[in-house]
Design a protein around this motif. Sequence first.
Motif, PDB file in Angstrom:
ATOM      1  N   SER A  35      42.447  39.192  48.286  1.00 18.09           N
ATOM      2  CA  SER A  35      41.785  38.992  46.991  1.00 18.09           C
ATOM      3  C   SER A  35      40.336  38.565  47.191  1.00 18.09           C
ATOM      4  O   SER A  35      39.955  38.029  48.232  1.00 18.09           O
ATOM      5  CB  SER A  35      42.537  37.920  46.195  1.00 18.09           C
ATOM      6  N   ASP A  36      39.526  38.821  46.156  1.00 18.62           N
ATOM      7  CA  ASP A  36      38.130  38.383  46.193  1.00 18.62           C
ATOM      8  C   ASP A  36      38.059  36.860  46.267  1.00 18.62           C
ATOM      9  O   ASP A  36      38.832  36.159  45.607  1.00 18.62           O
ATOM     10  CB  ASP A  36      37.393  38.868  44.938  1.00 18.62           C
ATOM     11  N   LYS A  37      37.132  36.366  47.079  1.00 19.06           N
ATOM     12  CA  LYS A  37      36.914  34.927  47.294  1.00 19.06           C
ATOM     13  C   LYS A  37      38.157  34.229  47.850  1.00 19.06           C
ATOM     14  O   LYS A  37      38.403  33.058  47.605  1.00 19.06           O
ATOM     15  CB  LYS A  37      36.453  34.242  46.001  1.00 19.06           C
ATOM     16  N   SER A  38      38.935  34.992  48.603  1.00 19.92           N
ATOM     17  CA  SER A  38      40.141  34.427  49.224  1.00 19.92           C
ATOM     18  C   SER A  38      39.757  33.580  50.427  1.00 19.92           C
ATOM     19  O   SER A  38      38.850  33.935  51.188  1.00 19.92           O
ATOM     20  CB  SER A  38      41.080  35.551  49.660  1.00 19.92           C
ATOM     21  N   GLN A  39      40.476  32.468  50.586  1.00 17.99           N
ATOM     22  CA  GLN A  39      40.217  31.573  51.719  1.00 17.99           C
ATOM     23  C   GLN A  39      41.252  31.740  52.828  1.00 17.99           C
ATOM     24  O   GLN A  39      41.305  30.925  53.748  1.00 17.99           O
ATOM     25  CB  GLN A  39      40.211  30.123  51.238  1.00 17.99           C
ATOM     26  N   GLY A  40      42.083  32.782  52.744  1.00 17.69           N
ATOM     27  CA  GLY A  40      43.039  33.041  53.817  1.00 17.69           C
ATOM     28  C   GLY A  40      44.447  33.226  53.309  1.00 17.69           C
ATOM     29  O   GLY A  40      44.847  32.671  52.290  1.00 17.69           O
ATOM     30  N   MET A  41      45.217  34.059  54.033  1.00 19.92           N
ATOM     31  CA  MET A  41      46.617  34.304  53.703  1.00 19.92           C
ATOM     32  C   MET A  41      47.505  33.231  54.311  1.00 19.92           C
ATOM     33  O   MET A  41      47.226  32.734  55.403  1.00 19.92           O
ATOM     34  CB  MET A  41      47.047  35.677  54.224  1.00 19.92           C
TER      35      MET A  41
END
Length: 1250
Positions: A54-60
């Motif tokens: 996703s956009d602006k994701s900080q990690g899975m």
Amino acid sequence: MSTVVAQSLHVFGLRSHVANNIFFFDEQIIIFPSGNHCVKYNVDQKWQKFIPGSDKSQGMLALSISPNRRYLAISEIVQEKPVITIYELSSIPCRKRKILNNFDFPVQRFISMAFSPDSKYLLTQTSPPESNLVYWLWEKQKVMAIIRTDSQNNAVYQVSFNPQDNTQVCVTGNGIFKLLRFAEGTLKQTNFQRGEPQNYLAHTWVSEDKIIVGTDTGKLFLFESGDQRWETSIMVKEPTSETGNLEVIRESESLIQFPTISSPVPSYEQVMMASNNSQLAMPQVFAIAAYSKGFACAAGPGRVLLFEKMEEKDIYRESREIRIPTDPQSNERSQSDKQDVLCMCFSPSEETLVVSTSKNQLYSITMSLTEISKGEPAHFEYLMYPLHSAAITGLATCIRKPFIATCSLDRSVRIWNYESNTLELFKEYQEEAYAISLHPSGHFVVVGFADKLRLMNLLIDDIRSFKEYSVRGCRECSFSNGGHLFAAVSGNVIHIFATTSLENISNLKGHTGKVRSVVWNADDSKLISCGTDGAVYEWNLSSGKRETECVLKSCSYNCVTVSPDAKIIFAVGSDQTLKEIADSSILREISAFDVVYTAIVISHSGRMMFVGTSVGTIRAMKYPLPLQKEFNEYQAHAGPITKMLLTFDDQFLLTVAEDGCLFTWKVFDKDGRGIKREREVGFAEEVLITKTDMEEKAQIMLELKTRVEELKMENEYQLRLKDMNYSEKIKELTDKFLQEMESLKTKNQVLKTEKEKQDVFHRERIDDLLDKQSQELQDLECCNNQKLLLEYEKYQELQLKSQRMQEEYEKQLRDNDETKSQALEELTEFYEAKLQEKTTLLEEAQEDVRQQLREFEETKKQIEEDEDREIQDIKTKYEKKLRDEKESNLRLKGETGIMRKKFSSLQKEVEERTNDIESLKREQVKLQGVIKSLEKDILGLKREIQERDETIQDKEKRIYDLKKKNQELEKFKFVLDYKIKELKKQIEPREDEIKVMKEQIQEMEAELERFHKQNTQLELNIMELWQKLRATDQEMHRERQKERDLEALVRRFKTDLHNCVAYIQEPRLLKEKVRALFEKYVQRADMVEIAGLNTDLQQEYARQREHLERNLATLRKKVVKESELRRTDYVRIMQENVSLIKEINELRRELKFTRSQVYDLEAALKLTKKIRPQDVPETVPSEAMPSIAPTMRLNEQQETGRIIEMQRLEIQRLREQIQEQEQVPGFHPLSVVRLPSLLESEVDFEVQTK
């Protein structure tokens, strides 16, 4: 938006700490997380397709795939809020089906997920302290049920659905094993935990009601409907062999067979734990996967065990062991397989098992191989290639080859091929690698390690160092565009080295902080650098000086690049801007919009620019840079980007980050403004290989060829022998079978004749037997008739007897009936009397019972009345209490509603306050940085003012002292003139001594030259002897070659002779073959001379060899004797030389002392001449006289100290020269040492005296 587009092509990396990080989409395609993407990788065709985060994701955080392989759920953190995104895998490209981001319950992150068997429901587990288990109908974004799995903040590791039932789920964690069932909108626990709680790390369903669970102590449990049915422990054993150090040591069918903890008899488990707990570590079961035959589980570092179900019992036994192999390129081979298996997955056909490990590696194995390797453990293979397991710190590419070089904190250097998407070379080292750069040719690489800077060759199968520099902690290095220079950074100094001579040609000093980035301009005439001190410098390499500089102390720069025309410098740093710098000034600053740029690169065409951010995204923008927010942003990495590069042809963008992943991107411009640079020449195919490796391989090839030829000959010979043997055997067998067939034919004929004879005989015999039978039948009939008549008479007699016996028995029966009737009458009378007595007793007992019943009913009525009164009282009492409780409950519900509203409002206020505090803290940090920089400037200016004041005071004092000295020197002119005359008289005899010493030195030099000549003559003699030795060696090689030829001839003759043997039974062909052998191998001219020549040659060879060996021994003795003589001469000359040097040093001291006195006197005279025209009194006061001695004494002490220091340096230099010459063989040490000449000093002294 920008017209510059980047498309992800390939990724080299894995994020192993994402929960459930690998699974199969179909038989060939696997899905795994890498960077901030999920990758679909085709194992056969080697292509990759990307599912971006996703956009602006900080990690899975976690992944889950539906059982029908249609949907993929990804748990992420987006702008510090949890989000679950569900993708539809069947569509191309994969599209987002649903996004779950609005939650009515508190949640920080989702750590585990699972789809239901029909893929309609989704089960999610949140992290502590909430630890909520949420049951979703995900298509409608509806929460069906929610329950708190743990109230003690214990970790929960895995949740799953029953594979046959949507309503049953399982949760495991630290001390948690729960089976829950969804019914009537709630999740209810259906099992009860017994025994001590374990740290359950993983679980899997093996059937509809059976679950296998693994713990951190190496235990495996089988639960059936929530009850424990089977248990086994995997223990670490002392390594008794090379293959195994782990064994399953205990199994049991049920808990009933184990004594309880309170039992006095200790269990087998307790005994083993007590004996082994102090020595051995328990393996942790991080992953379990079920398949049709049983299940596979992780069994400690680098080890997977396969368990199969036993047919007769409901238990499992260990069937196979699979290990991660040791890596030959690893620096610690014993540690390369010590990595925990975190996740494992079977393919849909159960043909392949894929695992991921804690070191970001992917391994696979075909299950058929495990069945082949019985007894010994099977070994995994890399699914793709070895990947980086830590942050990548360095990135480089070259021009002539499609190579990418990376280095990492995992102490490895890897060379990738971006054209074929493969790993070319890989090597691990003892130290961490911080920086790397590839030579434009692709044959060399320079790597900055923690302890050294190494220049290495890229060989065909190795990375080999050939030059090391003592540059510690090199965090940045770069080859020039031409490849003739390379720069290496150590702290705040940039070292420039030449690639051809390997020398350090200059050091660029000027930065006050650490240098973070360097870049060369197009023609390699200039180098641009930036650092944490906020400075961007442009260096001229011809002069080694700064040409332009731009300093902004409030910004710590991360990366710098330069436009192709070298006019504009682009720099990014901690102040969240991109700066254009030209002519030592910032032209403009472009905002980064609340992120920090960590890397920047510009295309060689100058049309495109790419920047990497601290959140792992890439921004593509066109150049010249727009003023507005015009760029394309792409999700790339799950950590700050460390390096970015564009290939030479501007076709591919390369990015690396702290997540250990390397991405390759295809870049193009929608406007098509000619960014593609056509290659004039294709990529180079050449590789480097050392001469020794080539020779070794050539030697191995020769040996293998000879071995193959020998094996061919042996096989042919063996085949011929076998053919001969088999042909002989066939002949023997055919003869034998023919003989047997003839013998059998004769036997058959004999048997036929016998059969005919037997038939005739049997017919005659049967006729005789039939006649005899008829006669015997007639005789038997007559006998039987007579016997029947006799038997009938006997029957009639017996019938009469039976009638008489019947009449007697009837009389006896009548008598018995009469006696029986009398006995019956007597018994009836006796028992009737007894019955009357008992009836009277029974009537009395019945009356007693009736009386007791009346009493009991009266007491019962009284008790019931009392109880009714008490119940009525208690009922009224508790009804009052219930009314009070209901009223208080209603009141408390109202209060709780008010408190919830207050709590939510206060929570919002707290969040707002925290946001304000964070923003204020950021502003405070910025202001503190500005204040610190200003304070440093103020302190620097104060120091400068103080230093200048001190220098002014010192200069004033010095002027005052010089004035005083001038006055004193004018007064003592006459005294100094007298002293000069006396010193001149003393100098003359010393000059004579110096001349004598010079003559001695010349004689010694002549003697040295004579020794040199003798040494050269000896060296010539040794060279002649070496040439003779070489000649003998060549002769020996020729003789060996002849011997080899003869051996080959003998071998050929043997083979031909064996061929002749095949015709040993055919004399004519044998004769022809022997004649052909004679003509082939025997020459008539040689037959006569061979015998005589061989003996003469051997005698001559032996005689010459003995002669040469005697000469060599005598020459060796001579060399030893002469070397001993030279050593004694050398020692004697050294002693003389030392004594002469001591005398010369003493003379020099005296000479320098006299020279200094003369110099002082002449200076005094010159000063007096200058001052004389002025009006100075000629008389010297008596008070000023004592001041001469101390000043003169001070000058003498300084001069002697300086002379001693100079002599020490001279002695040290001479000793070093002597040591160097001693180490060089074949040279005399004293030939290099020369005494310093005193001619210059004499000339200077004569000039001064004149």
